[in-house]
Design a protein around this motif. Structure first.
Motif, PDB file in Angstrom:
ATOM      1  N   TYR A 167     -24.639 -32.849 -58.645  1.00  0.00           N
ATOM      2  CA  TYR A 167     -25.039 -31.661 -57.885  1.00  0.00           C
ATOM      3  C   TYR A 167     -25.840 -32.124 -56.672  1.00  0.00           C
ATOM      4  O   TYR A 167     -26.978 -32.593 -56.786  1.00  0.00           O
ATOM      5  N   ILE A 168     -25.224 -32.019 -55.502  1.00  0.00           N
ATOM      6  CA  ILE A 168     -25.824 -32.518 -54.266  1.00  0.00           C
ATOM      7  C   ILE A 168     -25.617 -31.497 -53.163  1.00  0.00           C
ATOM      8  O   ILE A 168     -24.491 -31.051 -52.918  1.00  0.00           O
ATOM      9  N   GLY A 169     -26.693 -31.133 -52.498  1.00  0.00           N
ATOM     10  CA  GLY A 169     -26.596 -30.217 -51.366  1.00  0.00           C
ATOM     11  C   GLY A 169     -26.050 -28.856 -51.732  1.00  0.00           C
ATOM     12  O   GLY A 169     -25.378 -28.214 -50.916  1.00  0.00           O
ATOM     13  N   GLY A 170     -26.316 -28.395 -52.942  1.00  0.00           N
ATOM     14  CA  GLY A 170     -25.866 -27.064 -53.364  1.00  0.00           C
ATOM     15  C   GLY A 170     -24.422 -27.013 -53.817  1.00  0.00           C
ATOM     16  O   GLY A 170     -23.880 -25.921 -54.030  1.00  0.00           O
ATOM     17  N   ARG A 171     -23.767 -28.179 -54.014  1.00  0.00           N
ATOM     18  CA  ARG A 171     -22.371 -28.193 -54.453  1.00  0.00           C
ATOM     19  C   ARG A 171     -22.193 -29.217 -55.580  1.00  0.00           C
ATOM     20  O   ARG A 171     -22.896 -30.222 -55.636  1.00  0.00           O
ATOM     21  N   TRP A 172     -21.234 -28.941 -56.442  1.00  0.00           N
ATOM     22  CA  TRP A 172     -20.828 -29.902 -57.457  1.00  0.00           C
ATOM     23  C   TRP A 172     -19.781 -30.824 -56.837  1.00  0.00           C
ATOM     24  O   TRP A 172     -18.763 -30.361 -56.320  1.00  0.00           O
ATOM     25  N   VAL A 173     -20.064 -32.120 -56.845  1.00  0.00           N
ATOM     26  CA  VAL A 173     -19.222 -33.074 -56.129  1.00  0.00           C
ATOM     27  C   VAL A 173     -18.881 -34.258 -57.035  1.00  0.00           C
ATOM     28  O   VAL A 173     -19.616 -34.596 -57.965  1.00  0.00           O
ATOM     29  N   GLN A 174     -17.772 -34.911 -56.736  1.00  0.00           N
ATOM     30  CA  GLN A 174     -17.366 -36.097 -57.472  1.00  0.00           C
ATOM     31  C   GLN A 174     -18.221 -37.297 -57.040  1.00  0.00           C
ATOM     32  O   GLN A 174     -18.566 -37.429 -55.859  1.00  0.00           O
TER      33      GLN A 174
END
Length: 485
Positions: A13-20
C-alpha cells in the motif's frame, strides 16, 4: 475465532493505492503451533521502500495533511480507530495465528492496540499546538509545535498491532506521514491498518505499508527523506539505527530491550512472590521487552522462594494457541526457540543451578514450545542475568539487603522496567525512586500505555504514550513577531 481477511496480500500500500512489489520477495508466515506455512504476503524491496518514502514525502511537503487544523487530523484518526475497532476479532485471530499467542488473551492484546488510537485522540484534543508566551524581545512571541515530517515506523513481531498503533497514532495527530514496516513474521495487522486507512479516506501518502526482510528495512533506514525512525525491537538493532540517525542528525525514537528486575521485600510471602513471578514469565512465553526476568530476593529466603516458584512453574499448562486452558503457548519462531536453548546451555556452563524446565516439553510434540524455566543461585555478572533472552527463563539472584537489591537491579545496561513486590506502598515508592528504569510498578509487570513508556540507558530513547509520546513527533518553533495576532 474469526479468520483474518486480507484483500490484497500480494500487494503493498503506497501513495493511497495497492501496488505490486518492484523488487521484493514474498513473505511466508509460519505457525508457531504447527511449524507450517499458514499465510503469504508481498515483500518489499529497496525500490519499494524508496517509492513509499517518496509518496510520504510528497504528501507531507504539499502541506495538505501537515498544515491542516489539528481537529481535522483528529477526526480522521477517529474514523480510523472506529474502523479498526470493528475488525478487532480479525486482528486477534491474526495475532494468534502468527505469534502462537493464546486465543484467550488475544482480544485483550488487540484492545490495547486500538486503545492507543483513542488515547492519542484524547491527548490531541487537549494539546496546545500553539501558545503565546511573554517575551522581553517581541510583543508577539509564539511557540508552535509542527510535525517532524516523514516517519518510518518499524515494529517487532511480539505485539505487532499494539506497537504499530503506538507509533502511527501520535504521528498522524502531529501531522506526520508514515511508512509502516512491520516485522516479516507478523505483517497481517499492518495490512488491516492499511485497509482501514483506505476505507476511511486518509489522504494518499499519509500511511504506507511495506513489509520486508532486513536488507530492505536497512535501505529504508538510510533513505535521506525519512525525518524520523520510530523503532521497537532489540537493543542491537537499535544501536544500528541510532548510528544511522546520528550520521544524519535525524530524529529517532527507540523502545529497546530489557533485563528487568523484580525486587522482593521481606513482607511479601514466598507463595505470593512465586505466583506473580511465574504468571509473569509465562506471559507471551516470556517474549516481552518489559519482562521481569531477574528476581532479586533476600539471601535467607532464596531457596524457599526457588522451591515455591518451581512448584508454580510445574503447574503451568502449555498448549497450542487455540487451547482455551493453556496458560502458555509456543515461542514465535524456530530461531527464537533456538536462542532460548542457547542461553539455557550458557547458564549451565557458567554455573547457575537449573531448578526446573530448561527443555522442550514432551507435549505438544510439534511447534516451538519450551518449558517455563527457573535458574537459581544466579550471579548478576552471568550472561543469563545480563543479556536479554526473550523467553520464559527466570533468574533468581540473592541479595543481602534492600540497598544491595537496588545495586544489583541497576547493574545492567538496560533500564526499561522494574517491579517492587511488597504490601507497603511507601516502601515500593522509596525503592522505585532509586531504580534506573523508565517504568516501575508495585507487585508485578504492569503498564499504562496512556502514560509515558520507555527506558533508561540502552533500553531506548524517548517515550511513547501520553503528551510526551505526541511531542516525539513534533518540532518546536519559536516565533518572535512585532505585534500580537
Amino acid at each position: 475465532m474469526k479468520t483474518p481477511h486480507v484483500q490484497f496480500p500480494d500487494q503493498l500500500y503506497i501513495g493511497g493505492r495497492w501496488v505490486q512489489p518492484l523488487d521484493g520477495n514474498p513473505l511466508e508466515i509460519i505457525s508457531p503451533d504447527t511449524e507450517h506455512v499458514v499465510f503469504r504476503v508481498a515483500g518489499a524491496g529497496p525500490r519499494d521502500m524508496d517509492r513509499a518514502v517518496a509518496a510520504a514525502r510528497e504528501t507531507f511537503d504539499r502541506g495538505g495533511w501537515s498544515a491542516a487544523p489539528a481537529f481535522e487530523r483528529i477526526e480522521a484518526l477517529q474514523r480510523l480507530a472506529d474502523a479498526l475497532e470493528r475488525r478487532e476479532p480479525e486482528l486477534a485471530a491474526a495475532w494468534s495465528m502468527q505469534m502462537g499467542g493464546p486465543t484467550s488473551i488475544a482480544p485483550h492484546i488487540v484492545r490495547y492496540g486500538t486503545q492507543n488510537l483513542f488515547d492519542a485522540i484524547k491527548i490531541g484534543r487537549q494539546f496546545r499546538f500553539e501558545t503565546s508566551p511573554e517575551s522581553a524581545i517581541a510583543k508577539g512571541a509564539r511557540i508552535v509545535h509542527e510535525p517532524v515530517g516523514v516517519v518510518a515506523a518499524i515494529t517487532p513481531w511480539n505485539t505487532p498491532y499494539m506497537l504499530m498503533t503506538a507509533k502511527i497514532a501520535p504521528a498522524l495527530i502531529a501531522g506526520c506521514t508514515v511508512v509502516m514496516k512491520p516485522a516479516p513474521e507478523t505483517p497481517i495487522e499492518a495490512y488491516i491498518i492499511a485497509e482501514c486507512a483506505d476505507e476511511v479516506g486518509l489522504p494518499p501518502g499519509v500511511l504506507n505499508l511495506v513489509p520486508a526482510e532486513r536488507h530492505a528495512a536497512e535501505h529504508l533506514m538510510r533513505n535521506p527523506d525519512v525525518d524520523k525512525i520510530a523503532f521497537t525491537g532489540s537493543t542491537a538493532v537499535g544501536r544500528q539505527i541510532a548510528q544511522v540517525c546520528g550520521e544524519r542528525v535525524r530524529r529517532c525514537g527507540l523502545e529497546l530491550g530489557g533485563k528487568s528486575a523484580a525486587i522482593v521485600l521481606d513482607d511479601f510471602s514466598d507463595a505470593e512472590a512465586a505466583k506473580i513471578l511465574t504468571s509473569t514469565i509465562v506471559t507471551l512465553s516470556g517474549q516481552v521487552c518489559a519482562m521481569l526476568t531477574r528476581a532479586i530476593v533476600p539471601r535467607h529466603r532464596h531457596d524457599a522462594i526457588a522451591e515455591a516458584i518451581a512448584a508454580e512453574m510445574k503447574q503451568i499448562r502449555i498448549g497450542h494457541s487455540d487451547d482455551l486452558e493453556a496458560q502458555m503457548g509456543p515461542l514465535a519462531t524456530k530461531r527464537q526457540l533456538e536462542r532460548v536453548e542457547y542461553y539455557v546451555a550458557v547458564g549451565l556452563k557458567e554455573g547457575a543451578a537449573l531448578v526446573t524446565g530448561g527443555a522442550r516439553p514432551p507435549r505438544p510434540d510439534r511447534g516451538f514450545f519450551f518449558e517455563p524455566t527457573l535458574f537459581a543461585n544466579v550471579k548478576n555478572s552471568m550472561t543469563i542475568a545480563q543479556e536479554e533472552i526473550f523467553g520464559p527463563v527466570l533468574c533468581l539472584i540473592a541479595c543481602d539487603s534492600t540497598d544491595d537489591a537496588i545495586r544489583i537491579a541497576n547493574d545492567s545496561i538496560y533500564g526499561l522496567n522494574a517491579s517492587v513486590l511488597t504490601h507497603d506502598p511507601r516502601a515500593a515508592a522509596a525503592v522505585a525512586r532509586r531504580l534506573r528504569a523508565g517504568n516501575v510498578a508495585q507487585n508485578g509487570m504492569r503498564a499504562d500505555f496512556s502514560l509515558p513508556w520507555g527506558g533508561f540507558k540502552q533500553s531506548g530513547i524517548g517515550r511513547e504514550g501520553g503528551e510526551q509520546g505526541l511531542m516525539g513527533y513534533l518540532e518546536t518553533k519559536t516565533m518572535l513577531l512585532d505585534t500580537t495576532m
